[in-house]
Enzyme design. Sequence first.
Site, short mmCIF file in Angstrom:
data_model
loop_
_atom_site.label_atom_id
_atom_site.label_comp_id
_atom_site.label_asym_id
_atom_site.label_seq_id
_atom_site.Cartn_x
_atom_site.Cartn_y
_atom_site.Cartn_z
N HIS A 536 0.82 -1.21 0.00
CA HIS A 536 0.00 0.00 0.00
C HIS A 536 0.86 1.28 0.00
O HIS A 536 0.54 2.22 0.72
CB HIS A 536 -0.91 0.03 1.24
CG HIS A 536 -1.90 -1.08 1.30
ND1 HIS A 536 -2.57 -1.43 2.46
CD2 HIS A 536 -2.37 -1.92 0.35
CE1 HIS A 536 -3.38 -2.44 2.22
NE2 HIS A 536 -3.28 -2.77 0.94
N HIS A 580 -7.10 -1.23 3.60
CA HIS A 580 -6.61 -1.41 2.23
C HIS A 580 -6.99 -0.17 1.42
O HIS A 580 -8.04 0.41 1.65
CB HIS A 580 -7.21 -2.67 1.63
CG HIS A 580 -6.82 -3.90 2.41
ND1 HIS A 580 -5.97 -4.85 1.91
CD2 HIS A 580 -7.15 -4.30 3.65
CE1 HIS A 580 -5.80 -5.81 2.82
NE2 HIS A 580 -6.50 -5.49 3.89
C1 FAD Z 1 0.29 -7.41 -4.71
C2 FAD Z 1 -0.66 -6.32 -4.29
C3 FAD Z 1 -1.74 -6.61 -3.47
C4 FAD Z 1 -2.61 -5.61 -3.09
N1 FAD Z 1 -3.73 -5.93 -2.40
C5 FAD Z 1 -4.67 -4.97 -2.18
C6 FAD Z 1 -5.92 -5.31 -1.64
O1 FAD Z 1 -6.22 -6.47 -1.36
N2 FAD Z 1 -6.82 -4.30 -1.43
C7 FAD Z 1 -6.52 -3.00 -1.72
O2 FAD Z 1 -7.35 -2.12 -1.47
N3 FAD Z 1 -5.34 -2.66 -2.25
C8 FAD Z 1 -4.43 -3.62 -2.51
N4 FAD Z 1 -3.25 -3.29 -3.10
C9 FAD Z 1 -2.96 -1.87 -3.32
C10 FAD Z 1 -3.73 -1.23 -4.48
O3 FAD Z 1 -3.97 -2.17 -5.50
C11 FAD Z 1 -2.90 -0.07 -5.00
O4 FAD Z 1 -2.61 0.80 -3.94
C12 FAD Z 1 -3.63 0.74 -6.07
O5 FAD Z 1 -4.13 -0.08 -7.08
C13 FAD Z 1 -2.67 1.78 -6.63
O6 FAD Z 1 -3.35 2.63 -7.52
P1 FAD Z 1 -2.56 3.82 -8.23
O7 FAD Z 1 -3.48 4.45 -9.19
O8 FAD Z 1 -1.94 4.66 -7.18
O9 FAD Z 1 -1.33 3.10 -8.96
P2 FAD Z 1 -1.35 1.85 -9.96
O10 FAD Z 1 -2.68 1.21 -10.01
O11 FAD Z 1 -0.20 1.02 -9.60
O12 FAD Z 1 -1.14 2.52 -11.38
C14 FAD Z 1 0.06 3.09 -11.83
C15 FAD Z 1 0.16 2.79 -13.32
O13 FAD Z 1 1.12 3.64 -13.91
C16 FAD Z 1 1.94 2.89 -14.78
N5 FAD Z 1 3.18 3.64 -14.87
C17 FAD Z 1 4.05 3.91 -13.86
N6 FAD Z 1 5.04 4.69 -14.30
C18 FAD Z 1 4.81 4.92 -15.61
C19 FAD Z 1 5.50 5.67 -16.61
N7 FAD Z 1 6.62 6.35 -16.34
N8 FAD Z 1 4.97 5.69 -17.86
C20 FAD Z 1 3.83 5.00 -18.16
N9 FAD Z 1 3.15 4.28 -17.24
C21 FAD Z 1 3.63 4.25 -15.98
C22 FAD Z 1 2.02 1.54 -14.13
O14 FAD Z 1 2.40 0.53 -15.03
C23 FAD Z 1 0.61 1.37 -13.60
O15 FAD Z 1 -0.25 0.79 -14.54
C24 FAD Z 1 -2.36 -4.26 -3.50
C25 FAD Z 1 -1.29 -3.97 -4.34
C26 FAD Z 1 -0.45 -4.98 -4.76
C27 FAD Z 1 0.67 -4.64 -5.68
#
Ligand code: FAD
Length: 602
Positions: A536, A580
């Site tokens: 997270h 979460h």
């Molecule tokens: C293994 C795991 C288990 C988890 N379990 C849970 C759970 O059970 N419940 C829960 O609520 N949360 C869970 N989480 C956390 C939650 O999924 C994440 O916190 C959330 O999805 C993050 O959202 P975000 O938009 O911040 O980033 P992300 O969804 O990670 O999106 C970032 C995106 O940007 C892209 N990116 C990054 N840098 C670049 C770049 N320079 N150029 C182009 N693209 C780029 C990446 O490829 C990615 O697709 C978990 C996470 C993981 C990894």
Amino acid sequence: MKSSIKGSTWLYATVLSFPCTLAAVLSSPADLSTREYDFIVLGGGTGGSVVASRLSENANVTVLVVEDGGNNEGQLALEVPFMGVTLPGTAFDWNYTTTPQDGLNNRTFHYTRGHVLGGSSSINLLTWNRASDDLWNRWASLTEDDGWSWKQVEQYYLKTSQLVAPSDGRDTTGQVDPSVHGNGPVEVSVSGFLTDIDPIVEAASKELGGRFKFNVDYNSGDFVGTSYMQSSIGGGERSSAATAYLPTDVRGRTNLDILLNTRALRLVQTDNSTAGPVFKGVQIAQSADDTPITITAKNEIIVSGGAFGTPQLLLLSGIGPEDDLKELSITPLVNSPDVGNHLLDHTLLPNYFNVSINGTWDDVVRDSAVFNEKLQQWLDTRQGLFTDSPGNSLSYLRLPDNSSAFAGIPDPASGPLSPHTELIFVDGFAAFGPIAQPATGNFITVLSAVSSTTSTGSLKLASSNPFDIPLIDPRLLTTTFDIEAMVQAMKDTQEFFAADAWQTDVKPVPFGDLATATTDELLAEYARNNAFTESHPSGTARMSPDNASWGVVDSKLKVKGAQGIRVVDASVFPVIPECHIQAPIYIIAERASDLIKADYGL
Ligand SMILES: Cc1cc2nc3c(=O)[nH]c(=O)nc-3n(C[C@H](O)[C@H](O)[C@H](O)COP(=O)(O)OP(=O)(O)OC[C@H]3O[C@@H](n4cnc5c(N)ncnc54)[C@H](O)[C@@H]3O)c2cc1C
Ligand SMILES: *[C@@H]1O[C@H](CO)[C@@H](O)[C@H](O)[C@H]1NC(C)=O
Ligand SMILES: *[C@@H]1O[C@H](CO)[C@@H](O)[C@H](O)[C@H]1NC(C)=O
Ligand SMILES: *[C@@H]1O[C@H](CO)[C@@H](O)[C@H](O)[C@H]1NC(C)=O
Ligand SMILES: *[C@@H]1O[C@H](CO)[C@@H](O)[C@H](O)[C@H]1NC(C)=O
Ligand SMILES: *[C@@H]1O[C@H](CO)[C@@H](O)[C@H](O)[C@H]1NC(C)=O
Ligand SMILES: *[C@@H]1O[C@H](CO)[C@@H](O)[C@H](O)[C@H]1NC(C)=O
Ligand SMILES: *[C@@H]1O[C@H](CO)[C@@H](O)[C@H](O)[C@H]1NC(C)=O
Ligand SMILES: *[C@@H]1O[C@H](CO)[C@@H](O)[C@H](O)[C@H]1NC(C)=O
């Protein structure tokens, strides 16, 4: 086929291919028909997919998403909830590793982040928590923007998701409260296949009451107590930002382009303004050998690279702590000391117990024949073990009021509706950490976490090369509060297992080093040797009041000291929710979409 998950081996079947849907998705910058869009979203992850979907609802605006990962469609392992645990270390993972961790006896750990359309929501373990009312009200107060209070964001929560029946179609009365759920695209359900221990968790909670009291629905806003887990699963399948917000009809919109396998390298300054440099350009490329091309946004760029990708991109663009940038020969354009700093995450610790029942899923992951049988059941009927990710019930606990963890510090929880710790009950040996699953025996795992964490870390660049992975130092378990809260959670587990409800065939008996950890010091040592991340990470571009000198973005998510850029992802959390975090990101992204639409009269 085998996939190594940090020390253990999970067996799974060769990934079967699904029929491919026709979709307006591009795989090379050469396929772009224009280099100028109204809005450019960098990162097609959780936050980015929501914003791209909402902005492109208006056919008059053009939107481009740039995502470094590939397509989520047609990938079985992304669809089967139970197979989420096989995804770390695959092409769907950025494969980050931390720096040596002071609080973890100098161990490093593998830091999984989604690298595919839908981002981490395409690979996570699916738990759905919207965070307590207190958390949102605290954000409103920290940002001096009432727009983040629960009263104001509830409308956005209702837009994110809807409660659907679990895949087994059972009567869920008393396991979830439909009246607190919304009508948005993410499908949310309680477990589709309860395991032997889930009814015991409920019974023990009702027997003990008090700190373990039963809570029929944490998404009412009161997170404290023991509950059935709700997950982003519908019809037995993962519901992600990619499936829910970018379904085929959205991908087919003529005003939306989704460019995959392409990285945003750095933002490009296009102008000056009284608010600071204007960044409406971005360099993109598919590999370090490509000549980057620059594309521009007429209105603005939305950075949604996640808690690591976003600060990395800002730093590479000259937005960050001036001295750090100069050291790497990056010209500082905006001195923003908090970029990459104040990294927050939840520490997760597996506690293992031998049990005498034989129905745990231990043999499923030991024996490929059993695994394939369960997978076939999912393929044929969307029923059975594989309709859930491991873990269907949990407790969110407040520390005892007289806990010594509070000595000398204000209570770090956002309020009485927020927990300090979490226990997730898993009907098998969840070998996510350093300890491998034993070759024989049946186990249950309690994953204990510090929810109201106080340890803060950082992300820094290793170099000015966008293809180098950054230095990630979450500094887990580096405060007295965090280690004491974790030890209390471990003791709470044993107290919970002392309930009569467990004194059946199950009778959990501590396994391995946990069996000999009889003092607080030994429990703390077990934690330092075995803890890792709940995945997270957040707070690396945190929100602050519009006039505050700390923080990276203002309460409308615009990067301070610059113009043309907004951040929409977990980086903007001013403090981490005590649960979460995926649902809060969807909520932020829904509000962000409305803020952007309002700014441009859409
Ligand atoms: C293994 C795991 C288990 C988890 N379990 C849970 C759970 O059970 N419940 C829960 O609520 N949360 C869970 N989480 C956390 C939650 O999924 C994440 O916190 C959330 O999805 C993050 O959202 P975000 O938009 O911040 O980033 P992300 O969804 O990670 O999106 C970032 C995106 O940007 C892209 N990116 C990054 N840098 C670049 C770049 N320079 N150029 C182009 N693209 C780029 C990446 O490829 C990615 O697709 C978990 C996470 C993981 C990894
Ligand atoms: C799109 O633009 C046209 C022409 O300016 C206008 O009539 C129409 O209302 C706009 N549609 C939306 C959804 O804003
Ligand atoms: C992560 O590591 C695996 C195994 O080495 C590799 O196949 C995959 O491509 C890596 N992911 C990325 C994004 O490089
Ligand atoms: C961790 O490494 C640091 C620096 O090398 C060292 O000072 C410290 O003693 C180590 N801690 C442990 C517990 O090994
Ligand atoms: C912004 O202003 C600086 C200082 O006047 C100037 O050097 C720079 O070229 C300007 N940049 C743009 C993109 O206009
Ligand atoms: C599991 O236990 C049940 C009840 O004791 C018994 O009937 C069954 O044979 C056992 N199964 C295995 C695989 O040991
Ligand atoms: C806290 O209170 C409980 C119950 O009154 C008591 O058993 C326990 O010893 C106290 N703990 C501390 C640290 O004072
Ligand atoms: C727990 O399981 C392990 C591995 O099967 C076994 O070696 C050990 O004896 C068991 N312990 C207890 C107390 O049953
Ligand atoms: C910011 O402005 C608000 C109201 O205008 C004021 O209450 C607050 O003290 C200011 N904060 C700072 C850091 O100047």
